[in-house]
Design a protein around this motif. Structure first.
Motif, PDB file in Angstrom:
ATOM      1  N   PHE A  58       0.436  -2.784-106.284  1.00 41.04           N
ATOM      2  CA  PHE A  58       1.314  -1.650-105.460  1.00 41.04           C
ATOM      3  C   PHE A  58       2.557  -1.207-106.197  1.00 41.04           C
ATOM      4  N   ALA A  59       2.513  -0.068-106.519  1.00 41.07           N
ATOM      5  CA  ALA A  59       3.289   0.770-107.433  1.00 41.07           C
ATOM      6  C   ALA A  59       5.065   0.680-106.941  1.00 41.07           C
ATOM      7  N   GLU A  60       5.131   0.735-105.796  1.00 47.84           N
ATOM      8  CA  GLU A  60       6.524   0.711-105.417  1.00 47.84           C
ATOM      9  C   GLU A  60       7.231  -0.872-105.207  1.00 47.84           C
ATOM     10  N   ALA A  69       5.840  -6.944 -98.557  1.00 47.93           N
ATOM     11  CA  ALA A  69       5.154  -8.257 -98.428  1.00 47.93           C
ATOM     12  C   ALA A  69       3.588  -8.269 -98.198  1.00 47.93           C
ATOM     13  N   SER A  70       3.349  -7.227 -97.598  1.00 45.12           N
ATOM     14  CA  SER A  70       1.894  -6.790 -97.218  1.00 45.12           C
ATOM     15  C   SER A  70       1.040  -6.484 -98.224  1.00 45.12           C
ATOM     16  N   ARG A 101      -7.711  -1.134 -96.804  1.00 40.78           N
ATOM     17  CA  ARG A 101      -8.329  -2.234 -96.493  1.00 40.78           C
ATOM     18  C   ARG A 101      -8.797  -2.013 -95.027  1.00 40.78           C
ATOM     19  N   GLY A 102      -9.795  -2.717 -94.884  1.00 38.92           N
ATOM     20  CA  GLY A 102     -10.482  -2.965 -93.468  1.00 38.92           C
ATOM     21  C   GLY A 102      -9.648  -3.248 -92.363  1.00 38.92           C
ATOM     22  N   LEU A 103      -9.796  -2.951 -90.997  1.00 39.81           N
ATOM     23  CA  LEU A 103      -8.765  -3.397 -90.022  1.00 39.81           C
ATOM     24  C   LEU A 103      -8.786  -4.960 -89.625  1.00 39.81           C
ATOM     25  N   ARG A 104      -7.576  -5.575 -89.295  1.00 36.49           N
ATOM     26  CA  ARG A 104      -7.610  -6.847 -89.030  1.00 36.49           C
ATOM     27  C   ARG A 104      -8.647  -7.367 -88.181  1.00 36.49           C
ATOM     28  N   VAL A 144      -7.010 -11.771 -96.724  1.00 36.03           N
ATOM     29  CA  VAL A 144      -5.672 -10.784 -96.936  1.00 36.03           C
ATOM     30  C   VAL A 144      -5.286 -11.476 -98.425  1.00 36.03           C
ATOM     31  N   PRO A 145      -5.204 -12.710 -98.614  1.00 31.76           N
ATOM     32  CA  PRO A 145      -4.460 -13.113-100.148  1.00 31.76           C
ATOM     33  C   PRO A 145      -5.340 -12.523-101.200  1.00 31.76           C
TER      34      PRO A 145
END
Length: 158
Positions: A132-134, A138-139, A100-103, A123-124
């Motif tokens: 996400f595989a794992e 929360a991110s 992703r790009g930087l905040r 971000v939503p």
């Protein structure tokens, strides 16, 4: 080419974003969605092995080979900006890297007048697209159409 083809929505580019967008929009049975890609759809060992995708960069058959404007901070060098010209777009030539790009960048856009583009605004949508595989972070999103995982095997050279 199909004569007299009609569509409600036309998406240009079958990269990650174009494919996800076409998939989401086609969930509405009332819409006819057309996804166009200028490049190839052929699969080969070059785009199936992450370490080999570097061979696709700079090849006009698989890369748009965009040249950026000369950069005064680089002694006016003009850098090549790789963009995949194939099904999967840049994701097909970048060694399967997802980032992703930087905040800060998103928040800077808002300060420059692009309302609705802050990190908290976008971000939503990242999370909704991700699977996400794992899980358990929360991110990161889960259940989306874009498979994301950590590097499976770390090597000292990488």
């Amino acid at each position: 080419m199909t004569p007299n083809l009609e569509a409600d929505i036309v998406i240009i580019g079958a990269g990650s974003a174009g494919c996800v967008l076409a998939n989401r929009l086609s969930e509405d049975p009332s819409l006819q969605v057309l996804l166009l890609e200028a490049g190839t759809h052929k699969s080969s060992f070059l785009n199936n092995i992450p370490g080999m995708t570097v061979r696709l960069m700079g090849n006009p058959k698989t890369d748009w080979c965009h040249i950026a404007e000369p950069d005064p901070t680089l002694n006016n060098r003009a850098l090549e900006w790789h963009a995949g010209k194939m099904l999967g777009g840049g994701s097909s030539i970048n060694g399967l890297v997802y980032i992703r790009g930087l905040r800060r960048d998103y928040d800077d856009w808002v300060r420059a007048g692009c309302t609705g583009w802050s990190w908290d605004d976008v971000v939503p949508y990242f999370r909704r697209a991700e699977n996400f595989a794992e899980g358990g972070l929360a991110s990161m999103g889960t259940g989306g159409p874009l498979a994301v995982s950590r590097i499976r095997s770390l090597h000292t050279l990488t």
